[in-house]
Design an enzyme around this catalytic site. Structure first.
Site, short mmCIF file in Angstrom:
data_model
loop_
_atom_site.label_atom_id
_atom_site.label_comp_id
_atom_site.label_asym_id
_atom_site.label_seq_id
_atom_site.Cartn_x
_atom_site.Cartn_y
_atom_site.Cartn_z
N GLN A 41 -3.64 6.71 13.40
CA GLN A 41 -4.25 5.72 12.51
C GLN A 41 -4.63 6.37 11.18
O GLN A 41 -4.99 5.68 10.24
CB GLN A 41 -5.52 5.15 13.15
CG GLN A 41 -5.30 4.48 14.49
CD GLN A 41 -6.61 4.22 15.19
OE1 GLN A 41 -7.34 3.30 14.83
NE2 GLN A 41 -6.94 5.03 16.19
N ASN A 42 -4.58 7.69 11.12
CA ASN A 42 -5.06 8.42 9.96
C ASN A 42 -4.08 8.34 8.80
O ASN A 42 -2.86 8.31 8.99
CB ASN A 42 -5.32 9.87 10.33
CG ASN A 42 -6.38 10.01 11.41
OD1 ASN A 42 -7.13 9.07 11.65
ND2 ASN A 42 -6.43 11.14 12.07
N VAL A 43 -4.63 8.35 7.59
CA VAL A 43 -3.81 8.22 6.38
C VAL A 43 -3.83 9.50 5.56
O VAL A 43 -3.38 9.51 4.41
CB VAL A 43 -4.30 7.03 5.52
CG1 VAL A 43 -4.09 5.72 6.26
CG2 VAL A 43 -5.77 7.19 5.12
N HIS B 85 -1.13 3.16 9.90
CA HIS B 85 -1.82 2.50 8.79
C HIS B 85 -1.38 3.02 7.43
O HIS B 85 -2.07 2.82 6.43
CB HIS B 85 -3.33 2.66 8.95
CG HIS B 85 -3.87 1.99 10.17
ND1 HIS B 85 -5.05 2.35 10.78
CD2 HIS B 85 -3.38 0.96 10.91
CE1 HIS B 85 -5.26 1.59 11.84
NE2 HIS B 85 -4.27 0.74 11.94
N CYS C 76 7.74 -4.49 -6.70
CA CYS C 76 9.08 -3.92 -6.47
C CYS C 76 9.14 -3.00 -5.27
O CYS C 76 10.23 -2.60 -4.85
CB CYS C 76 9.58 -3.21 -7.72
SG CYS C 76 8.70 -1.65 -8.09
N CYS D 190 3.01 -0.18 -12.79
CA CYS D 190 4.20 0.38 -12.13
C CYS D 190 5.24 0.70 -13.20
O CYS D 190 5.66 -0.19 -13.95
CB CYS D 190 4.75 -0.63 -11.14
SG CYS D 190 6.40 -0.21 -10.52
N CYS E 121 8.53 -1.52 -12.91
CA CYS E 121 8.39 -2.90 -13.36
C CYS E 121 8.15 -2.97 -14.87
O CYS E 121 8.55 -3.94 -15.52
CB CYS E 121 7.23 -3.59 -12.64
SG CYS E 121 7.54 -3.91 -10.88
N SER F 249 -12.29 5.63 18.48
CA SER F 249 -13.02 4.68 19.31
C SER F 249 -12.19 3.45 19.64
O SER F 249 -12.66 2.56 20.34
CB SER F 249 -14.31 4.24 18.60
OG SER F 249 -14.00 3.57 17.40
N ASN G 98 -12.81 11.86 23.09
CA ASN G 98 -13.49 11.30 21.94
C ASN G 98 -14.99 11.48 22.10
O ASN G 98 -15.54 11.24 23.18
CB ASN G 98 -13.18 9.81 21.78
CG ASN G 98 -13.81 9.21 20.54
OD1 ASN G 98 -13.46 9.58 19.43
ND2 ASN G 98 -14.76 8.30 20.72
#
Length: 389
Positions: A138-140, A157, A168, A226, A229, A295, A319
């Site tokens: 789940q970590n980014v 995620h 785009c 961007c 674009c 969790s 955990n």
């Protein structure tokens, strides 16, 4: 900012867990139980190399200097007024985007300067032993990719190492974005440099990479459009979109396209179907599930653990603190089982996992039967397709 329509789930602590088996209340007992969990044949009769899928969460990166969300010292516990930006707000509100990018600008240095810890490298070592085959995180923060690039990791995620255009879909490296933010906001850049130089940059960074300075004038912050674009505005609904910038190149609110967002799944944003499918395939192709430092409060992660349980897979959870609905994952366990069919450890992953690896290295174990029968070494390339790019 208006009151959100989407409620952040489970911001309070879950009830404290009970160790499973009972001997897992000590480090030696936890290591012994996890050994048995990883080395025992599974009920699904999948004694295959790397038949364990690992599911990780924000707690795994706490020892790297990042905060988690729901731990004892997590963001939701330390700051009761904190809430992340919501996807619909980011898309619709220029001022909300200013606030997001200002906070991200301040927090990026802490994330960029951090890296994998002992828990991440222990996952790598378990893979090298042939005991782990797939990782879903789940970590980014991209720490898994840094710790074990050969072991493909599904980033459920998304990831903070890039930004993406909502129009785009082209990506830009987050480091390049940081340079543009500094150029467009020289006074903010001066403040950040001074804070770092003076050693006063003790800004607590949230798991999603942002930081907050109370009283900061977010309304003055500017962010780029961007570049793709801007060069070639796309068609939108049969009409040519408008992408306009000021004299310095900052995105103008007169634009109808060209908004850059972090390449993460924001609150209220849907996970791409291809990522959901890949996560389900990771569960379905494994024999057991090892849950680390989460969790399971977010539904996207909890549903994967539930899928594993429904398929009859043994589950181990390491955990600190309680886990959402964890009693269901260990229902009907034989009270005399010693780890093969389920483990619950209430300890830090950066303590338990290295101890587990050390024990496995010092006491050689029989390789999975499928590997011995084929006379092959554990493959260096993971079979799990790479969803990073």
């Amino acid at each position: 900012m208006s009151r959100p329509l989407i409620r952040i789930p489970y911001t309070d602590l879950f009830p404290p867990p009970q160790p499973i088996p009972r001997t897992a209340n000590s480090l030696p007992g936890a290591v012994a139980a996890l050994q048995e969990f990883l080395l025992s044949p599974t009920p699904r009769d999948r004694n295959l190399p790397g038949s364990t899928v690992v599911l990780t969460g924000a707690g795994l990166s706490v020892s790297s200097g990042l905060s988690d969300y729901r731990g004892t010292n997590g963001t939701y516990r330390k700051n009761k007024t904190y809430r992340p930006i919501y996807y619909h707000e980011f898309l619709a509100n220029h001022e909300a985007r200013k606030r997001y990018w200002a906070r991200s600008f301040l927090g990026w240095g802490a994330l960029r300067g951090a890296g994998p810890n002992a828990g991440h490298y222990a996952v790598r070592d378990l893979w090298r032993m042939g005991l782990v085959g797939r990782v879903v995180t789940q970590n980014v923060d991209s720490f898994h990719a840094k710790a074990h690039p050969e072991l493909s990791t599904l980033e459920l995620h998304g990831y903070l190492r890039a930004v993406v255009c909502v129009t785009c879909r082209n990506e830009m490296a987050r480091e390049e974005m940081q340079g543009e933010l500094a150029r467009l906001n020289p006074r903010w850049d001066e403040f950040l440099r001074a804070a770092v130089t003076e050693g006063a940059h003790a800004i607590r960074t949230n798991p999603d990479g942002d930081a907050e300075v109370p009283g900061a004038p977010y309304t003055t912050f500017r962010y780029p459009a961007c570049p793709t674009c801007l060069r070639d505005p796309p068609d939108a609904g049969g009409e040519r979109a408008t992408v306009e910038v000021d004299g310095d190149g900052a995105w103008s609110p007169t634009s109808t396209a060209g908004i850059l967002k972090p390449a993460v799944v924001m609150f209220g944003e849907n996970i791409a179907d291809r990522v959901k499918q890949a996560a389900e395939e990771a569960i379905d192709g494994a024999g057991r599930l090892l849950v680390l430092a989460t969790s399971l409060a977010t539904y996207s992660a909890w549903r994967l653990a539930k899928r594993a349980k429904d398929r009859g897979m043994p589950i181990a959870i390491v955990n600190m603190g309680g886990v959402r609905g964890e009693e269901a994952f260990f229902a009907d366990l034989d009270p005399n089982q010693t780890g093969a069919h389920g483990v619950r450890v209430d300890m830090s992953t950066d303590v338990v996992l290295p101890a587990l690896v050390k024990e496995l290295q010092q006491n050689p174990f029989r390789r999975p039967l499928a590997v011995e029968a084929q006379g092959k070494e554990v493959p260096k390339e993971a079979v799990f397709r790479d969803m990073v790019k």
